[in-house]
Design a protein around this motif. Structure first.
Motif, PDB file in Angstrom:
ATOM      1  N   UNK A 134     -77.266 -26.579  43.671  1.00 52.91           N
ATOM      2  CA  UNK A 134     -76.639 -26.103  42.442  1.00 52.91           C
ATOM      3  C   UNK A 134     -77.587 -26.164  41.256  1.00 52.91           C
ATOM      4  N   UNK A 135     -78.323 -27.277  41.174  1.00 57.95           N
ATOM      5  CA  UNK A 135     -79.269 -27.417  40.060  1.00 57.95           C
ATOM      6  C   UNK A 135     -80.446 -26.461  40.205  1.00 57.95           C
ATOM      7  N   UNK A 136     -80.889 -26.225  41.436  1.00 57.41           N
ATOM      8  CA  UNK A 136     -81.974 -25.246  41.657  1.00 57.41           C
ATOM      9  C   UNK A 136     -81.532 -23.858  41.175  1.00 57.41           C
ATOM     10  N   UNK A 137     -80.292 -23.509  41.498  1.00 59.75           N
ATOM     11  CA  UNK A 137     -79.757 -22.210  41.077  1.00 59.75           C
ATOM     12  C   UNK A 137     -79.709 -22.124  39.543  1.00 59.75           C
ATOM     13  N   UNK A 138     -79.236 -23.183  38.910  1.00 64.36           N
ATOM     14  CA  UNK A 138     -79.183 -23.247  37.445  1.00 64.36           C
ATOM     15  C   UNK A 138     -80.584 -23.071  36.847  1.00 64.36           C
ATOM     16  N   UNK A 163     -85.206 -17.167  34.573  1.00 57.89           N
ATOM     17  CA  UNK A 163     -85.120 -15.712  34.449  1.00 57.89           C
ATOM     18  C   UNK A 163     -84.729 -15.289  33.045  1.00 57.89           C
ATOM     19  N   UNK A 164     -83.767 -16.003  32.457  1.00 55.73           N
ATOM     20  CA  UNK A 164     -83.303 -15.650  31.116  1.00 55.73           C
ATOM     21  C   UNK A 164     -84.411 -15.882  30.075  1.00 55.73           C
ATOM     22  N   UNK A 165     -85.097 -17.016  30.178  1.00 54.93           N
ATOM     23  CA  UNK A 165     -86.164 -17.328  29.216  1.00 54.93           C
ATOM     24  C   UNK A 165     -87.327 -16.351  29.382  1.00 54.93           C
ATOM     25  N   UNK A 204     -96.511 -14.477  28.018  1.00 58.57           N
ATOM     26  CA  UNK A 204     -96.714 -15.227  29.251  1.00 58.57           C
ATOM     27  C   UNK A 204     -95.387 -15.391  29.942  1.00 58.57           C
ATOM     28  N   UNK A 205     -95.335 -16.345  30.868  1.00 58.89           N
ATOM     29  CA  UNK A 205     -94.075 -16.534  31.557  1.00 58.89           C
ATOM     30  C   UNK A 205     -93.798 -17.987  31.911  1.00 58.89           C
TER      31      UNK A 205
END
Length: 113
Positions: free
Chosen positions: A81-85, A91-93, A100-101
């Motif tokens: 669950x935390x990995x998914x979060x 992705x959002x950031x 950069x990324x």
């Protein structure tokens, strides 16, 4: 070769130079009566990206709160669950960053209530 490997993996100092700590966020979850308190550390791929991310930290907080307000407590339970979060945050950031990324999102403190 060992050299090629050393080149790819950043040193601890390089990681720190390219990372931004997002101070404690406390927010309600989607599931009634649940809240979460967490601190994130976001590793970028360059010092330039880090500088931009520092300026955008309010957007990061907003994104995290958005994601969490749409998440139930049981969805944050356990590693999966935390990995998914963390993937959602990454992705959002990355959508905000121009210089950069995000390489990695770390949860350095996590308290589900």
């Amino acid at each position: 070769s060992e050299e090629a490997k050393a080149e790819k993996e950043p040193t601890a100092d390089e990681v720190v130079k390219a990372s931004v700590e997002i101070p404690e966020i406390i927010t309600n979850l989607k599931s009634e009566g649940n809240a979460v308190k967490l601190v994130l550390n976001i590793e970028t791929d360059s010092e330039k990206a880090k500088e931009e991310l520092e300026k955008r930290s309010f957007q990061v907080k907003d994104a995290v709160i958005d994601i969490l307000s749409d998440t139930n407590a049981d969805e944050l339970d356990g590693k999966k669950g935390r990995e998914h979060f963390k993937t959602l945050v990454k992705n959002k950031v990355n959508n905000y960053l121009q210089d950069g990324k995000v390489k990695e999102v770390y949860i350095t403190s996590f308290n589900l209530q």
